[in-house]
Design an enzyme around this catalytic site. Structure first.
Site, mmCIF file in Angstrom:
data_model
loop_
_atom_site.group_PDB
_atom_site.id
_atom_site.type_symbol
_atom_site.label_atom_id
_atom_site.label_comp_id
_atom_site.label_asym_id
_atom_site.label_seq_id
_atom_site.Cartn_x
_atom_site.Cartn_y
_atom_site.Cartn_z
ATOM 1 N N LYS A 31 0.840 -1.016 0.100
ATOM 2 C CA LYS A 31 0.244 -0.347 -0.163
ATOM 3 C C LYS A 31 1.096 1.229 0.244
ATOM 4 O O LYS A 31 0.715 2.538 -0.425
ATOM 5 C CB LYS A 31 -0.913 -0.133 1.315
ATOM 6 C CG LYS A 31 -1.407 1.637 1.569
ATOM 7 C CD LYS A 31 -2.545 1.718 0.527
ATOM 8 C CE LYS A 31 -3.205 2.789 0.420
ATOM 9 N NZ LYS A 31 -4.008 3.200 1.786
ATOM 10 N N LYS B 258 1.339 12.449 5.282
ATOM 11 C CA LYS B 258 1.531 11.061 5.957
ATOM 12 C C LYS B 258 1.907 8.896 5.467
ATOM 13 O O LYS B 258 2.894 8.656 5.599
ATOM 14 C CB LYS B 258 0.267 10.411 6.846
ATOM 15 C CG LYS B 258 0.531 9.885 7.438
ATOM 16 C CD LYS B 258 -1.530 8.972 7.969
ATOM 17 C CE LYS B 258 -1.700 7.609 7.300
ATOM 18 N NZ LYS B 258 -2.109 7.242 7.572
#
Length: 301
Positions: free
Chosen positions: A172, A242
């Site tokens: 991911k 992030k």
């Protein structure tokens, strides 16, 4: 069919709420849900979910608990709340995007308490979350993957086993940093084309017919960059920062200093500092083409 008959879901944000609704509607099992936002929990309850007053209350009733939370910090906090319940779930599935090393360390703590742990972060858009067509990258044992796949299939059309625990997060994170780098490349191409007199939508439509075609070109490029549309509540810049930071951390752990990924991270930070905090992250084009600039005074403040 999965052996897990009672389900739990904690975290009903932009992605979590539609994911949970699909689990409620498609799994055929009761789904106990919790979020600090009572309105989100109430909406899922209207779809057939069972709203609970705490994460621990979810653990009390669920065989498997799915998490969709902002970061590993919240995941660690909620997981420890689940483990503190008198009745613990059999397995916890983290569908958030979390730090790889901290995920693996947390899994050891969970396993020591006699509970299974799997990482299964999601990729694609909020629309894909609503449609149940997410890409879900799973890290964990073959046995856990086989048991969970029917449930994960309620939320995603592409559910992939990526190997040992933590590998789902790795896929991911690397997927997302690749997207961010490609958005920057498309932003530069669009800027060059516009300044040379070509319409951005026409440019990308033509590029999509050749070897430059990609999912990012057709999605982020055609739907956002070329149209100059950067709405809020669609994977905002702060979320992208992030994820980019997680990619840089992963690189650092391997002793590698990336240049393109670092540039992508730096430009996202500039986009945030220019005021596009909650806007869809392709807003970075406005920094790349010079339309928006970072206010030095605001940085000093």
């Amino acid at each position: 069919m999965s052996q897990y008959n009672t389900l739990g879901f904690v975290g009903l944000g932009v992605m979590g709420e539609p994911m949970c609704k699909n689990l409620v509607l498609k799994s055929g099992h009761p789904v106990h849900v919790y979020d600090m936002n009572a309105e989100a929990a109430a909406r899922v309850a209207q779809a057939g979910g069972i709203a609970e007053k705490s994460a621990q209350a979810v653990a009390e009733k669920a065989d498997v608990v799915f998490l969709s939370l902002p970061s590993i910090a919240q995941v660690e906090e909620v997981v420890r709340e689940l483990l503190a319940a008198p009745h613990k779930p059999s397995i916890i599935v983290d569908m958030s995007t979390s730090d790889v090393a901290r995920t693996r360390k947390l899994a050891q703590e969970v396993n020591a308490a006699g509970v299974g742990y799997v990482d299964a972060p999601v990729a694609r858009t909020a629309e894909a979350a609503r449609k149940g067509t997410l890409l879900i990258t799973v890290g964990g044992s073959e046995a856990d993957f086989a048991e969970l796949k029917p449930l994960l299939g309620c939320m995603g059309s592409d559910v992939m086993h990526c190997g040992e625990l933590g590998n789902g997060q790795m896929l991911k994170i690397l997927n997302n940093i690749m997207v961010f780098m490609t958005v920057d490349a498309l932003s530069e191409v669009i800027t060059i084309g516009r300044r040379a007199g070509m319409d951005a939508e026409k440019l990308l439509q033509l590029l999509s017919q050749g070897s430059a075609d990609s999912f990012v070109l057709r999605n982020h490029g055609m739907k956002s960059l070329a149209k100059d549309q950067f709405p809020e509540k669609v994977f905002p810049t702060v979320y992208a920062i992030k994820d980019a930071a997680l990619a840089l951390s992963l690189a650092s752990e391997g002793g590698f200093q990336p240049r393109i990924a670092q540039y992508a991270y730096d430009m996202l930070c500039k986009t945030r500092d220019a005021g596009f905090v909650q806007n869809y992250h392709p807003a970075v084009i406005q920094l790349i083409d010079g339309r928006a600039k970072v206010d030095a005074a605001s940085l000093e403040a």
